[in-house]
Design a protein around this motif. Structure first.
Motif, PDB file in Angstrom:
ATOM      1  N   PRO A 108       8.943 -42.220  48.540  1.00  0.00           N
ATOM      2  CA  PRO A 108       8.396 -41.243  47.586  1.00  0.00           C
ATOM      3  C   PRO A 108       6.892 -41.052  47.725  1.00  0.00           C
ATOM      4  CG  PRO A 108       8.691 -43.351  46.496  1.00  0.00           C
ATOM      5  CD  PRO A 108       9.134 -43.552  47.916  1.00  0.00           C
ATOM      6  N   TYR A 113       7.627 -33.128  47.977  1.00  0.00           N
ATOM      7  CA  TYR A 113       8.157 -31.847  47.452  1.00  0.00           C
ATOM      8  C   TYR A 113       8.360 -30.838  48.585  1.00  0.00           C
ATOM      9  CZ  TYR A 113       8.840 -32.049  42.462  1.00  0.00           C
ATOM     10  OH  TYR A 113       9.378 -32.288  41.231  1.00  0.00           O
ATOM     11  N   PHE A 136      13.149 -43.943  45.178  1.00  0.00           N
ATOM     12  CA  PHE A 136      12.541 -43.218  44.063  1.00  0.00           C
ATOM     13  C   PHE A 136      12.796 -43.999  42.776  1.00  0.00           C
ATOM     14  CE2 PHE A 136      11.196 -38.745  45.246  1.00  0.00           C
ATOM     15  CZ  PHE A 136      11.111 -39.018  46.613  1.00  0.00           C
ATOM     16  N   ASP A 139      11.119 -42.623  37.157  1.00  0.00           N
ATOM     17  CA  ASP A 139      10.231 -41.513  36.749  1.00  0.00           C
ATOM     18  C   ASP A 139      10.163 -40.441  37.834  1.00  0.00           C
ATOM     19  OD1 ASP A 139       8.813 -43.313  38.441  1.00  0.00           O
ATOM     20  OD2 ASP A 139       6.905 -42.499  37.754  1.00  0.00           O
ATOM     21  N   ARG A 140      10.046 -40.865  39.088  1.00  0.00           N
ATOM     22  CA  ARG A 140       9.958 -39.874  40.170  1.00  0.00           C
ATOM     23  C   ARG A 140      11.310 -39.190  40.399  1.00  0.00           C
ATOM     24  NH1 ARG A 140       5.156 -41.090  44.358  1.00  0.00           N
ATOM     25  NH2 ARG A 140       3.866 -42.238  42.902  1.00  0.00           N
ATOM     26  N   ASP A 143      11.683 -36.534  37.734  1.00  0.00           N
ATOM     27  CA  ASP A 143      10.787 -35.439  38.124  1.00  0.00           C
ATOM     28  C   ASP A 143      11.470 -34.553  39.177  1.00  0.00           C
ATOM     29  OD1 ASP A 143       8.175 -34.113  38.602  1.00  0.00           O
ATOM     30  OD2 ASP A 143       8.195 -35.224  40.474  1.00  0.00           O
ATOM     31  N   GLU A 267       5.980 -49.175  42.993  1.00  0.00           N
ATOM     32  CA  GLU A 267       5.018 -48.654  42.016  1.00  0.00           C
ATOM     33  C   GLU A 267       3.660 -49.355  42.123  1.00  0.00           C
ATOM     34  OE1 GLU A 267       7.663 -47.114  38.308  1.00  0.00           O
ATOM     35  OE2 GLU A 267       7.655 -49.266  38.662  1.00  0.00           O
TER      36      GLU A 267
END
Ligand SMILES: NC(=O)c1ccc[n+]([C@@H]2O[C@H](COP(=O)([O-])OP(=O)(O)OC[C@H]3O[C@@H](n4cnc5c(N)ncnc54)[C@H](OP(=O)(O)O)[C@@H]3O)[C@@H](O)[C@H]2O)c1
Length: 286
Positions: A108, A113, A136, A139-140, A143, A267
């Motif tokens: 990630p 994107y 991922f 939270d990601r 998203d 993270e």
């Protein structure tokens, strides 16, 4: 073999064969052995540097391409729309196939994107049957699910008895994302292959700790992709569909959870720095 049905209706085997850390000179033989044993799902990645050898094995084997579920992953160096698209088409060439069953964003980081939009387009063009992500955190993942045309269908993360990802799996379920386990044995760390608890549970069913670990994941609804270069172990790991762990034994394994990665915390900014350094060092390899 048991199958799961992904959000778009594509069927994916619950058990596959992973080729991370298999040197290219051994990969073709390993994948041929795995196909011989009965595996029909193969997990590779651009960053494993053995896609060409996986492709050679699939071409040489007697198994039809249509019966194989083939996964690769886009590496960070290829992030962004144009590079990702070009790299996925290059991966298909190496894999000697004109379509992928599953393509994942490996990490990630960087312009994932842009990578995702390239994957959405290749999916729309029929070149990839399912698209997803790997590593991922919730939270990601949320998203990605919330701000894209197509939600990831799979999230491949570390899952083993010491790192069970209970909370993360709940988020995947909420968004219809199929969880897939990497390092289902934690690569044998902390003595998992000789763990007394797993060995005792295994004895009840005439199974090894390795088989207990895989069965536990499959019963949790998690796709798993163990790696071994030894054909006897490939067969051992494949032989997990003729028994069922009791609720009590599922609970005993659940209580082994240490709730943290055996490898790295995605993270932690220091982990991200390690990936930045790696992508810089490897910039000429992609
Ligand atoms: N998305 C990601 O970031 C990510 C990260 C890591 C892995 N993966 C994927 O997940 C796959 C599996 O993970 P992994 O390869 O890291 O680790 P793993 O499958 O947890 O463990 C592999 C290790 O276990 C040994 N082994 C396998 N079966 C055994 C058995 N029945 N008894 C005793 N030892 C056994 C293997 O040795 P031998 O080979 O010598 O038999 C190897 O050292 C990878 O190959 C890759 O496809 C993805």
């Amino acid at each position: 073999m048991d199958y799961t049905t992904l959000a778009n209706g594509v069927k994916m085997p619950m058990l596959g064969y992973g080729v991370y850390q298999i040197p290219p000179e051994e990969t073709t033989r390993c994948v041929l052995d795995a196909l011989e044993v009965g595996y029909r799902s193969i997990d590779t990645a651009q960053a494993y540097f053995n896609e060409a050898e996986v492709g050679k094995a699939i071409e040489e084997s007697k198994v039809d391409r249509g019966d194989i579920f083939l996964t690769t992953k886009v590496w960070i160096n290829n992030a962004g729309y144009d590079k990702a698209r070009e790299s996925i088409l290059k991966s298909m060439d190496k894999l000697r196939t004109d379509y992928l069953d599953l393509c994942l964003i490996h990490q990630p980081f960087s312009d994932y994107y842009g990578t995702w939009h390239a994957m959405e387009d290749l999916y729309g063009e029929g070149r990839i049957r399912a698209i997803g992500v790997s590593n991922f955190e919730p939270d990601r993942l949320v998203d990605m699910c919330g701000f894209n045309r197509i939600k990831p269908m799979v999230n491949q993360v570390e899952i083993n008895p010491l790192c069970q990802q209970t909370e993360a799996v709940k988020w995947m379920e909420k968004y219809g994302v199929q969880p897939e386990a990497w390092a289902p044995f934690g690569e044998g760390q902390d003595g998992l292959f000789t763990n007394p608890e797993l060995a005792e549970i295994g004895r009840e069913y005439g199974k090894t700790p390795a088989q207990v670990m895989l069965r536990w994941e499959i019963q949790r609804g998690i796709v798993t992709i163990p790696k071994s270069t030894h054909i006897e172990r490939m067969a051992e790991n494949f032989n997990v569909f003729d028994f069922k762990l009791s609720d009590g034994d599922m609970g005993r394994i659940a209580s082994m959870n240490l709730d943290k990665s055996l490898f790295l915390d995605h993270e932690d900014p220091r982990s991200v720095e390690t990936f930045i350094q790696l992508t810089t060092e490897q910039k000429d390899l992609f």
